[in-house]
Design a protein around this motif. Sequence first.
Motif, PDB file in Angstrom:
ATOM      1  N   GLY A   4       7.205 100.555  29.489  1.00 49.15           N
ATOM      2  CA  GLY A   4       8.478  99.871  29.371  1.00 49.15           C
ATOM      3  C   GLY A   4       8.867  99.747  27.917  1.00 49.15           C
ATOM      4  N   LEU A   5      10.005  99.147  27.646  1.00 49.48           N
ATOM      5  CA  LEU A   5      10.470  98.963  26.281  1.00 49.48           C
ATOM      6  C   LEU A   5      10.224  97.535  25.839  1.00 49.48           C
ATOM      7  CD1 LEU A   5      13.897 100.829  26.499  1.00 49.48           C
ATOM      8  CD2 LEU A   5      11.720 101.731  25.672  1.00 49.48           C
ATOM      9  N   ASN A   6       9.803  97.374  24.567  1.00 51.11           N
ATOM     10  CA  ASN A   6       9.668  96.013  24.038  1.00 51.11           C
ATOM     11  C   ASN A   6      10.994  95.600  23.416  1.00 51.11           C
ATOM     12  OD1 ASN A   6       9.778  97.235  21.492  1.00 51.11           O
ATOM     13  ND2 ASN A   6       7.530  97.317  21.307  1.00 51.11           N
ATOM     14  N   THR A   7      11.019  94.455  22.781  1.00 49.87           N
ATOM     15  CA  THR A   7      12.280  93.903  22.253  1.00 49.87           C
ATOM     16  C   THR A   7      12.862  94.744  21.130  1.00 49.87           C
ATOM     17  OG1 THR A   7      10.932  92.467  20.868  1.00 49.87           O
ATOM     18  CG2 THR A   7      11.790  91.529  22.910  1.00 49.87           C
ATOM     19  N   SER A   8      12.081  95.573  20.471  1.00 46.29           N
ATOM     20  CA  SER A   8      12.598  96.415  19.402  1.00 46.29           C
ATOM     21  C   SER A   8      13.115  97.750  19.922  1.00 46.29           C
ATOM     22  CB  SER A   8      11.502  96.667  18.364  1.00 46.29           C
ATOM     23  OG  SER A   8      10.427  97.385  18.934  1.00 46.29           O
ATOM     24  N   GLY A   9      13.013  97.958  21.265  1.00 45.66           N
ATOM     25  CA  GLY A   9      13.489  99.200  21.847  1.00 45.66           C
ATOM     26  C   GLY A   9      12.417 100.265  21.940  1.00 45.66           C
ATOM     27  N   ASP A  16      -0.357  96.558  26.897  1.00 48.73           N
ATOM     28  CA  ASP A  16       0.489  95.369  26.837  1.00 48.73           C
ATOM     29  C   ASP A  16       1.033  95.043  28.221  1.00 48.73           C
ATOM     30  OD1 ASP A  16       0.066  95.253  24.121  1.00 48.73           O
ATOM     31  OD2 ASP A  16       1.948  96.264  23.605  1.00 48.73           O
ATOM     32  N   LEU A  17       1.483  96.077  28.952  1.00 44.37           N
ATOM     33  CA  LEU A  17       2.007  95.859  30.299  1.00 44.37           C
ATOM     34  C   LEU A  17       0.921  95.386  31.244  1.00 44.37           C
ATOM     35  CD1 LEU A  17       4.467  98.869  30.677  1.00 44.37           C
ATOM     36  CD2 LEU A  17       5.073  96.441  30.731  1.00 44.37           C
ATOM     37  N   ASP A  18      -0.262  95.940  31.116  1.00 39.63           N
ATOM     38  CA  ASP A  18      -1.377  95.495  31.957  1.00 39.63           C
ATOM     39  C   ASP A  18      -1.624  94.005  31.774  1.00 39.63           C
ATOM     40  OD1 ASP A  18      -1.735  98.018  32.958  1.00 39.63           O
ATOM     41  OD2 ASP A  18      -3.403  98.530  31.618  1.00 39.63           O
ATOM     42  N   ALA A  19      -1.574  93.551  30.526  1.00 39.41           N
ATOM     43  CA  ALA A  19      -1.806  92.126  30.237  1.00 39.41           C
ATOM     44  C   ALA A  19      -0.691  91.267  30.817  1.00 39.41           C
ATOM     45  CB  ALA A  19      -1.908  91.916  28.726  1.00 39.41           C
ATOM     46  N   ILE A  20       0.552  91.770  30.751  1.00 34.99           N
ATOM     47  CA  ILE A  20       1.688  91.015  31.297  1.00 34.99           C
ATOM     48  C   ILE A  20       1.573  90.905  32.816  1.00 34.99           C
ATOM     49  CG2 ILE A  20       4.183  91.034  31.652  1.00 34.99           C
ATOM     50  CD1 ILE A  20       4.394  92.433  28.884  1.00 34.99           C
ATOM     51  N   ASP A 215      13.723  83.623  34.134  1.00 40.95           N
ATOM     52  CA  ASP A 215      13.423  82.189  34.108  1.00 40.95           C
ATOM     53  C   ASP A 215      11.936  81.907  33.900  1.00 40.95           C
ATOM     54  OD1 ASP A 215      16.093  81.683  34.624  1.00 40.95           O
ATOM     55  OD2 ASP A 215      15.802  81.634  36.799  1.00 40.95           O
ATOM     56  N   ALA A 216      11.144  82.949  33.674  1.00 42.36           N
ATOM     57  CA  ALA A 216       9.681  82.787  33.571  1.00 42.36           C
ATOM     58  C   ALA A 216       9.296  82.308  32.175  1.00 42.36           C
ATOM     59  CB  ALA A 216       8.981  84.099  33.901  1.00 42.36           C
ATOM     60  N   HIS A 217       9.423  81.012  31.938  1.00 43.40           N
ATOM     61  CA  HIS A 217       9.136  80.460  30.614  1.00 43.40           C
ATOM     62  C   HIS A 217       7.640  80.392  30.322  1.00 43.40           C
ATOM     63  CE1 HIS A 217      13.338  79.652  30.086  1.00 43.40           C
ATOM     64  NE2 HIS A 217      13.393  78.930  31.191  1.00 43.40           N
ATOM     65  N   TRP A 218       6.830  80.718  31.321  1.00 39.65           N
ATOM     66  CA  TRP A 218       5.392  80.835  31.096  1.00 39.65           C
ATOM     67  C   TRP A 218       5.028  82.195  30.516  1.00 39.65           C
ATOM     68  CZ3 TRP A 218       4.328  84.635  34.715  1.00 39.65           C
ATOM     69  CH2 TRP A 218       5.166  84.678  35.826  1.00 39.65           C
ATOM     70  N   VAL A 221       9.183  85.487  25.175  1.00 42.72           N
ATOM     71  CA  VAL A 221      10.443  86.231  25.209  1.00 42.72           C
ATOM     72  C   VAL A 221      10.166  87.728  25.216  1.00 42.72           C
ATOM     73  CG1 VAL A 221      12.557  86.750  23.932  1.00 42.72           C
ATOM     74  CG2 VAL A 221      11.737  84.379  24.092  1.00 42.72           C
ATOM     75  N   ARG A 222       9.222  88.172  24.399  1.00 42.87           N
ATOM     76  CA  ARG A 222       8.884  89.598  24.344  1.00 42.87           C
ATOM     77  C   ARG A 222       8.291  90.075  25.670  1.00 42.87           C
ATOM     78  NH1 ARG A 222       4.954  92.622  19.904  1.00 42.87           N
ATOM     79  NH2 ARG A 222       4.844  94.632  21.004  1.00 42.87           N
ATOM     80  N   GLN A 223       7.428  89.268  26.261  1.00 45.80           N
ATOM     81  CA  GLN A 223       6.828  89.660  27.530  1.00 45.80           C
ATOM     82  C   GLN A 223       7.880  89.770  28.635  1.00 45.80           C
ATOM     83  OE1 GLN A 223       3.861  86.545  27.785  1.00 45.80           O
ATOM     84  NE2 GLN A 223       2.195  87.956  27.216  1.00 45.80           N
ATOM     85  N   ARG A 224       8.832  88.846  28.642  1.00 46.92           N
ATOM     86  CA  ARG A 224       9.898  88.922  29.647  1.00 46.92           C
ATOM     87  C   ARG A 224      10.729  90.178  29.458  1.00 46.92           C
ATOM     88  NH1 ARG A 224      10.410  83.243  28.604  1.00 46.92           N
ATOM     89  NH2 ARG A 224      12.358  83.532  27.446  1.00 46.92           N
TER      90      ARG A 224
END
Length: 447
Positions: A4-9, A16-20, A215-218, A221-224
């Motif tokens: 997937g893409l992170n916040t920087s594109g 990282d996705l596995d951890a999320i 809405d997943a505040h747990w 922002v980057r993970q969402r």
Amino acid sequence: MSVGLNTSGKVAAPGDLDAIYKKVFWRLIPILMVLWVLAWIDRVNVSFAKLQMMEELQFSDAVYGLGAGIFYIGYLIFEVPSNLLLQKIGARKTIARIAIGWGIICMLMAHATTPAVFYTLRFLLGAFEAGFFPGVIMYLTLWFPTDRRAKVFGIFMSSVALSGVIGGPLAGLIMTQMHGYLGTSGWQWLFLLEGFPTILIGLFVLKYLTDKVEDAHWLTVRQRAELRSDLDRDSSALGERQHSLSLVLRDRRLWIFTLVYFLIIVMNATAAFWGPTIVRESGFENIATIGWIISGVSLCGSAAMIFNGVMADRTKRPLGQCVASIIVGGLAFIALSFPIYDNAPLVIAAFAFALAGAYGAIPVFWQMPNKLFAGTAAAAGIAIINSFGNLGGFLAPYGLGLLKTETGSVSAGLLTVGGLGLLAAALLVLLVHRFMTAETKAVPAEV
């Protein structure tokens, strides 16, 4: 592997996705599993209550079978409206409403002392539980991409078998140790003590569940952002799927899936509602002992569901896993129909394969319709498959109850159940395989 893409594109690293997804899994799946365990305990505890209440209340096997099965009529009537309501108010409120309602009805089952009251409360239990399972399936598609769902579905759905692991010994303990306490029968205590925790968990869900990724505040922002990007990637990779409710209702694939699921549920409900009776007729009279045997057999079902989910994700062939599981279950039910009841170990072994086959087919089955439908079509389609398919849950206990009342044996019923299982496997091979491997035609999305 999902990317997937992170916040920087930039493309998010697989690690990282596995951890999320691991974080999402541990946030959502345990509470959903607890709810599904409680739902199944509250749904099938009548199969243990039967061992006391039938003699005490002078109910026939036909009365029991109709009461056990009429649950699914309430389920059928209210399933689609409940799942469409989830689309409007979200999973958190829907799941909480369902859990609180079915917990209350389960407790009221302690007063089911006449056939009329028994039938009414079982119908209401189905009406209140309607929408939970397809709602959860729909909910999980909002959090996990296609290539991760079979394993997640398998682990979640293993709760069905875990309910037997927990519910069997618990029912035996309650019914033997609490029988006569405060002038109340053991089967009545069973309903009272197993319904109350469901109400409490339902109230907890209102505070705990999250409706959507944004809405997943747990999550950070980057993970969402990375999670949303990966889910969007998965949706695009699947191509155009049916979104229109009117179109999906005219899609023959929906009704073929429904028929196959109906036949799977015939096997599933037979194992759930007649398991204790099958074990007792093999020579075990003590209710606590029967509970422990059901617990051990249910472990096989739990293992089968998880194994099938993991293998379907690994091989990308849920259809093959589903067919193999159904064939094992069907042949085991056929074996149970033969006069083997003087050999208790053989009966228990056959019942273990029957339960594992019936239960193990379900998580991989749900991978298939989810690849063809999306949006409103998915919500309604899943609900239609589940609700009409669950009519097998009405047919199996009622049909076996009538046969046992008339003939004194469930052998003919078990033979029929096994044959219907093999029919389901044949439909998957001959029809479902054809349109699952064919290129899906593009259908205009609903506006």
